[in-house]
Design an enzyme around this catalytic site. Structure first.
Site, PDB file in Angstrom:
ATOM      1  N   HIS A   1     -15.146  30.219 -12.886  1.00  0.00           N
ATOM      2  CA  HIS A   1     -15.219  29.948 -11.449  1.00  0.00           C
ATOM      3  C   HIS A   1     -16.234  30.863 -10.773  1.00  0.00           C
ATOM      4  O   HIS A   1     -17.091  30.411 -10.008  1.00  0.00           O
ATOM      5  CB  HIS A   1     -13.838  30.147 -10.804  1.00  0.00           C
TER       6      HIS A   1
ATOM      7  N   ASP B   1     -14.659  20.766  -9.124  1.00  0.00           N
ATOM      8  CA  ASP B   1     -14.737  22.003  -8.345  1.00  0.00           C
ATOM      9  C   ASP B   1     -16.143  22.144  -7.777  1.00  0.00           C
ATOM     10  O   ASP B   1     -17.126  22.112  -8.536  1.00  0.00           O
ATOM     11  CB  ASP B   1     -14.461  23.220  -9.229  1.00  0.00           C
TER      12      ASP B   1
ATOM     13  N   HIS C   1     -15.600  26.339  -3.606  1.00  0.00           N
ATOM     14  CA  HIS C   1     -14.225  26.619  -4.039  1.00  0.00           C
ATOM     15  C   HIS C   1     -14.024  28.118  -4.248  1.00  0.00           C
ATOM     16  O   HIS C   1     -12.922  28.627  -4.078  1.00  0.00           O
ATOM     17  CB  HIS C   1     -13.948  25.852  -5.333  1.00  0.00           C
TER      18      HIS C   1
ATOM     19  N   TRP D   1       0.837  -1.207   0.000  1.00  0.00           N
ATOM     20  CA  TRP D   1       0.000   0.000   0.000  1.00  0.00           C
ATOM     21  C   TRP D   1       0.860   1.240   0.000  1.00  0.00           C
ATOM     22  O   TRP D   1       2.067   1.175   0.234  1.00  0.00           O
ATOM     23  CB  TRP D   1      -1.036   0.003   1.145  1.00  0.00           C
TER      24      TRP D   1
ATOM     25  N   HIS E   1      -7.334  20.027  -5.713  1.00  0.00           N
ATOM     26  CA  HIS E   1      -7.439  20.449  -7.112  1.00  0.00           C
ATOM     27  C   HIS E   1      -6.262  19.936  -7.945  1.00  0.00           C
ATOM     28  O   HIS E   1      -5.769  20.610  -8.841  1.00  0.00           O
ATOM     29  CB  HIS E   1      -7.596  21.973  -7.189  1.00  0.00           C
TER      30      HIS E   1
ATOM     31  N   HIS F   1     -10.060  16.717 -11.784  1.00  0.00           N
ATOM     32  CA  HIS F   1     -10.748  17.004 -10.522  1.00  0.00           C
ATOM     33  C   HIS F   1     -12.024  17.803 -10.694  1.00  0.00           C
ATOM     34  O   HIS F   1     -12.293  18.361 -11.751  1.00  0.00           O
ATOM     35  CB  HIS F   1      -9.791  17.689  -9.539  1.00  0.00           C
TER      36      HIS F   1
END
Ligand code: MN
Length: 258
Positions: free
Chosen positions: A206, A75, A79, A61, A69, A73
């Protein structure tokens, strides 16, 4: 046959295919670079804890660290400052049904190849709709640029005056929000263009998307494998407490012949 039994049969027969739109989490994959006075996004890091050895004889492991981010990914509304008060605006609180929806893919690959600062405008959205029909409410709208074929320095495409990569104009995001989209996805490092710090408002994708409680997907890979309409996107972020985003596996279900 029930809808789910039909889906299971279609997956088994290959009539519905699963298309992976995710980059590998890798320390070499670029992350967004902000001006030096700001906190920075960390690259993916991986460290072996044990590998069938004295540290753990029967198992292997890794310890992993990254920013919310990093890599391909999601958002979440929280954010951005415009979305800080959106109810259930963090990845752990978003209704999970919101993660699955139809995809509309706007092909901007030729324009982006000709101009790295290409901006999606409302006229491009309208031209797409004239060919493929209205963008349905609840859609993921994905901006194909083939930018995901780039790697290394060419991906961020930094110059003395910042990054040069394609993205949407503020007017295009407003037009998409008027259609009730679920979210907006790109093949570049952010949902905004490389030069978007200079736009009005700064970082309009954004600012506008998250203020409206909508989502972003970035660093998507291989949007050329999707049809303009008809695919179903599954984009479920990790359930991070108060999380503003999350690396995730983005999958598209695509029916044969589309
Ligand atoms: Mn992000």
């Amino acid at each position: 046959m029930s809808a789910l039994a039909g889906l299971v049969a279609a997956l088994a027969s290959g009539r519905v295919k699963v298309v992976d739109l995710t980059h590998r989490l890798d320390p070499d994959f670029p992350v967004i670079v902000l001006p030096p006075e700001f906190g920075q996004c960390a690259r993916f890091r991986i460290e072996e804890v044990s590998a069938y050895d004295h540290r753990g004889p029967a198992w292997k492991w890794h310890e992993i660290t990254m920013n919310e981010h990093t890599g391909t990914h999601f958002d979440a509304p929280c954010h951005w400052i415009s979305g800080r008060d959106v109810p259930a605006g963090s990845v752990d609180e978003i209704d999970p049904a919101a993660f699955i929806g139809p995809a509309c893919v706007i092909d901007c690959s030729a324009e982006a190849a000709a101009d790295p600062d290409f901006l999606l405008q409302p006229a491009h959205v309208e031209a797409w709709e004239a060919r493929h029909g209205p963008i349905p409410a609840g859609s993921w709208v994905l901006m194909r640029t083939d930018w995901s074929r780039r790697s290394g320095a060419a991906y961020l495409n930094m110059a003395g005056d910042g990054a040069h990569s394609p993205g949407p104009s503020a007017a295009a995001i407003e037009a998409l929000l008027a259609r009730g989209i679920r979210g907006f996805g790109t093949e570049t490092v952010g949902t905004d263009a490389g030069q978007a710090a200079h736009f009005d408002p700064p970082f309009p994708a954004h600012y506008l998307l998250h203020g409206a409680g909508r989502f972003g997907l970035q660093c998507l890979k291989g949007l050329d494998r999707l049809p303009p309409t008809g695919a179903v996107l599954i984009a479920a972020p990790l359930k991070i407490r108060g999380g503003t985003g999350s690396p995730l596996r983005v999958l598209a279900l695509v029916e044969e012949g589309q």
